[in-house]
Write a protein that holds these residues in place. Structure first.
Motif, PDB file in Angstrom:
ATOM      1  N   LEU A  58       0.708  -1.155  -0.108  1.00 26.34           N
ATOM      2  CA  LEU A  58       0.081   0.084   0.010  1.00 26.34           C
ATOM      3  C   LEU A  58       1.032   1.203  -0.011  1.00 26.34           C
ATOM      4  CD1 LEU A  58      -2.926  -0.887   2.437  1.00 26.34           C
ATOM      5  CD2 LEU A  58      -3.058  -0.341  -0.060  1.00 26.34           C
ATOM      6  N   THR A  59       1.995   1.269   0.864  1.00 26.74           N
ATOM      7  CA  THR A  59       2.957   2.229   0.888  1.00 26.74           C
ATOM      8  C   THR A  59       3.347   2.648  -0.643  1.00 26.74           C
ATOM      9  OG1 THR A  59       3.359   1.816   3.106  1.00 26.74           O
ATOM     10  CG2 THR A  59       4.872   3.452   1.916  1.00 26.74           C
ATOM     11  N   VAL A  60       3.997   1.757  -1.360  1.00 29.24           N
ATOM     12  CA  VAL A  60       4.476   1.772  -2.565  1.00 29.24           C
ATOM     13  C   VAL A  60       3.257   2.182  -3.641  1.00 29.24           C
ATOM     14  CG1 VAL A  60       5.694   0.664  -4.553  1.00 29.24           C
ATOM     15  CG2 VAL A  60       6.398  -0.068  -2.151  1.00 29.24           C
ATOM     16  N   TYR A  61       2.391   1.648  -3.616  1.00 24.32           N
ATOM     17  CA  TYR A  61       1.190   2.330  -4.195  1.00 24.32           C
ATOM     18  C   TYR A  61       0.802   3.493  -4.250  1.00 24.32           C
ATOM     19  CZ  TYR A  61      -3.546   2.877  -6.104  1.00 24.32           C
ATOM     20  OH  TYR A  61      -4.678   3.659  -6.585  1.00 24.32           O
ATOM     21  N   PHE A  62       0.834   3.960  -2.948  1.00 23.33           N
ATOM     22  CA  PHE A  62       0.149   5.372  -2.439  1.00 23.33           C
ATOM     23  C   PHE A  62       1.140   6.243  -2.966  1.00 23.33           C
ATOM     24  CE2 PHE A  62       0.599   9.144  -0.116  1.00 23.33           C
ATOM     25  CZ  PHE A  62      -0.560   9.599  -0.200  1.00 23.33           C
ATOM     26  N   TRP A  63       2.507   6.240  -2.843  1.00 24.58           N
ATOM     27  CA  TRP A  63       3.572   7.058  -3.277  1.00 24.58           C
ATOM     28  C   TRP A  63       3.759   7.348  -5.033  1.00 24.58           C
ATOM     29  CZ3 TRP A  63       4.874  11.188  -0.864  1.00 24.58           C
ATOM     30  CH2 TRP A  63       4.985  11.292   0.408  1.00 24.58           C
ATOM     31  N   VAL A  64       3.664   5.980  -5.503  1.00 22.66           N
ATOM     32  CA  VAL A  64       3.663   6.098  -6.993  1.00 22.66           C
ATOM     33  C   VAL A  64       2.348   6.953  -7.588  1.00 22.66           C
ATOM     34  CG1 VAL A  64       3.304   4.528  -9.110  1.00 22.66           C
ATOM     35  CG2 VAL A  64       4.961   3.729  -7.287  1.00 22.66           C
ATOM     36  N   PHE A  65       1.214   6.631  -6.919  1.00 21.17           N
ATOM     37  CA  PHE A  65       0.148   7.372  -7.391  1.00 21.17           C
ATOM     38  C   PHE A  65      -0.054   8.806  -7.064  1.00 21.17           C
ATOM     39  CE2 PHE A  65      -4.021   9.307  -6.730  1.00 21.17           C
ATOM     40  CZ  PHE A  65      -4.882   8.615  -7.705  1.00 21.17           C
ATOM     41  N   THR A  66       0.725   9.195  -5.744  1.00 18.98           N
ATOM     42  CA  THR A  66       0.855  10.558  -5.501  1.00 18.98           C
ATOM     43  C   THR A  66       1.863  11.061  -6.442  1.00 18.98           C
ATOM     44  OG1 THR A  66       0.153   9.977  -3.247  1.00 18.98           O
ATOM     45  CG2 THR A  66       1.345  12.044  -3.528  1.00 18.98           C
ATOM     46  N   LEU A  67       2.855  10.560  -6.648  1.00 16.84           N
ATOM     47  CA  LEU A  67       4.079  11.246  -7.479  1.00 16.84           C
ATOM     48  C   LEU A  67       3.478  11.278  -8.925  1.00 16.84           C
ATOM     49  CD1 LEU A  67       7.378   9.861  -5.922  1.00 16.84           C
ATOM     50  CD2 LEU A  67       6.372  12.023  -5.362  1.00 16.84           C
ATOM     51  N   VAL A  68       3.061  10.453  -9.500  1.00 21.46           N
ATOM     52  CA  VAL A  68       2.360  10.571 -10.777  1.00 21.46           C
ATOM     53  C   VAL A  68       1.290  11.836 -10.940  1.00 21.46           C
ATOM     54  CG1 VAL A  68       0.834   9.403 -12.637  1.00 21.46           C
ATOM     55  CG2 VAL A  68       2.661   8.240 -11.348  1.00 21.46           C
ATOM     56  N   MET A  69       0.629  11.675  -9.697  1.00 24.15           N
ATOM     57  CA  MET A  69      -0.480  12.814  -9.906  1.00 24.15           C
ATOM     58  C   MET A  69       0.215  14.258  -9.688  1.00 24.15           C
ATOM     59  SD  MET A  69      -3.526  13.709 -10.042  1.00 24.15           S
ATOM     60  CE  MET A  69      -4.364  12.422 -10.167  1.00 24.15           C
ATOM     61  N   LEU A  70       1.397  14.468  -8.974  1.00 24.04           N
ATOM     62  CA  LEU A  70       1.980  15.761  -8.706  1.00 24.04           C
ATOM     63  C   LEU A  70       2.637  15.816  -9.993  1.00 24.04           C
ATOM     64  CD1 LEU A  70       3.055  17.736  -6.763  1.00 24.04           C
ATOM     65  CD2 LEU A  70       5.050  16.397  -6.336  1.00 24.04           C
ATOM     66  N   LEU A  71       3.236  14.857 -10.900  1.00 27.75           N
ATOM     67  CA  LEU A  71       3.897  15.408 -12.202  1.00 27.75           C
ATOM     68  C   LEU A  71       2.698  15.871 -13.402  1.00 27.75           C
ATOM     69  CD1 LEU A  71       6.358  12.323 -12.690  1.00 27.75           C
ATOM     70  CD2 LEU A  71       6.864  14.913 -12.283  1.00 27.75           C
ATOM     71  N   ILE A  72       1.682  14.992 -12.858  1.00 31.92           N
ATOM     72  CA  ILE A  72       0.593  15.492 -14.016  1.00 31.92           C
ATOM     73  C   ILE A  72      -0.135  16.890 -13.585  1.00 31.92           C
ATOM     74  CG2 ILE A  72      -1.726  14.886 -14.596  1.00 31.92           C
ATOM     75  CD1 ILE A  72      -1.200  11.951 -14.375  1.00 31.92           C
ATOM     76  N   GLY A  73      -0.312  16.969 -12.358  1.00 37.68           N
ATOM     77  CA  GLY A  73      -0.774  18.254 -12.014  1.00 37.68           C
ATOM     78  C   GLY A  73      -0.068  19.413 -12.491  1.00 37.68           C
ATOM     79  N   THR A  74       1.386  19.436 -12.038  1.00 36.51           N
ATOM     80  CA  THR A  74       2.246  20.394 -12.144  1.00 36.51           C
ATOM     81  C   THR A  74       2.590  20.699 -13.591  1.00 36.51           C
ATOM     82  OG1 THR A  74       4.159  19.158 -11.878  1.00 36.51           O
ATOM     83  CG2 THR A  74       3.598  20.248 -10.024  1.00 36.51           C
TER      84      THR A  74
END
Length: 291
Positions: free
Chosen positions: A261-277
């Protein structure tokens, strides 16, 4: 707001002129850290400007909501007793608070962050300004209330005999997780809402549904649902956050005990950060024209 324009903006004019049109970067954000802090404090104060109790409402409203939910579910619906990982029963109020506190932060920051460019349109249109700090300002503005509720939550838990320990410190880690996730989301939504104003209403509906789609009011571990459906619900990144708060305050489990879950969360979050910015930077040249 007028005082803010004259002092905070003019006082940083030279630095902003050098950086105004550059892309988003950690170095640029760090260079504007004092301005971000001032804008965040001012944003927090102006939310309740004109009301008699002022910023007190920022703390009163969520507290009332917690106790309303507690009364409805604990006294009215009388749910099945909640149990922790060890099988011991947990007071429903404590179990509920562990889910509502991060949700309040998420809801407040996402709603405010989505409106960042609309609320500060005068900065976008009339001043050479690093507009990429505005979503950060909105998220930090929501952090102030969240920090109060973290302290309030720990106090309530202590009154029930759940005293703070090393596991309790993990709520700071999960708060940082939520902060980074919110940055990615608010960069995306704040950029899109400039061109699609109905996104405000869409976000409102998503938040209304999201509080029920996330296991905040109900215990997913005790519900009779299929493994496949449960797996789908676990894809919600807020599942990681809510379960993390409960594990830190009730279950006494460490975040590294659930590596998947930890790896999934951070992968999802960093991808979302890259998309958002990325979306924000691509659309930023059009913001002033549309606003």
């Amino acid at each position: 707001m007028a005082e803010l324009k004259k002092t905070d903006i003019s006082g940083n004019a030279h630095g902003l002129q050098r950086q105004g049109n550059r892309g988003l970067s950690l170095a640029g954000v760090y260079a504007c850290r004092k301005l971000i802090a001032r804008l965040s404090v001012n944003d927090f104060k102006t939310k309740f400007a004109g009301s008699y109790l002022g910023i007190v409402w920022a703390f009163v409203q969520p507290v009332i909501m917690i106790f309303v939910y507690w009364f409805v579910f604990e006294k009215g619906l009388k749910p099945v007793p909640v149990k922790n990982a060890a099988g011991a029963e947990v007071p429903f109020l404590l179990w509920l608070m562990a889910g509502l506190v991060p949700w309040f932060f998420f809801s407040d920051a996402l709603s405010g962050g989505t409106r960042a460019l609309l609320d500060y349109s005068y900065l976008v249109k009339k001043v050479v300004f690093r507009i990429d700090i505005l979503p950060i300002v909105k998220v930090i503005s929501a952090v102030f209330v969240h920090l109060f509720f973290l302290a309030f939550e720990v106090l309530v838990y202590a009154l029930y005999g759940y005293y703070p320990n090393l596991y309790t410190l993990q709520i700071l880690y999960y708060s940082v997780c939520l902060f980074v996730l919110l940055l990615g989301l608010t960069y995306l939504t704040s950029a899109l809402v400039v061109f699609f104003r109905d996104l405000n209403q869409v976000i409102s509906i998503v938040l209304q549904v999201g509080i029920w789609a996330t296991p905040i009011m109900w215990n997913m571990d005790t519900m009779d649902i299929g493994a496949g459906f449960k797996g789908i619900l676990m894809l919600n990144p807020l599942y990681y956050i809510v379960q993390g708060y409960r594990g830190s305050l009730i279950g006494k489990t460490a975040f590294w005990e659930q590596p998947g879950l930890t790896v999934y969360f951070w992968v999802f979050t960093l991808v979302m950060l890259l998309i958002g910015t990325g979306v924000f930077q691509k659309l930023r040249m059009h913001f002033a024209d549309v606003l």
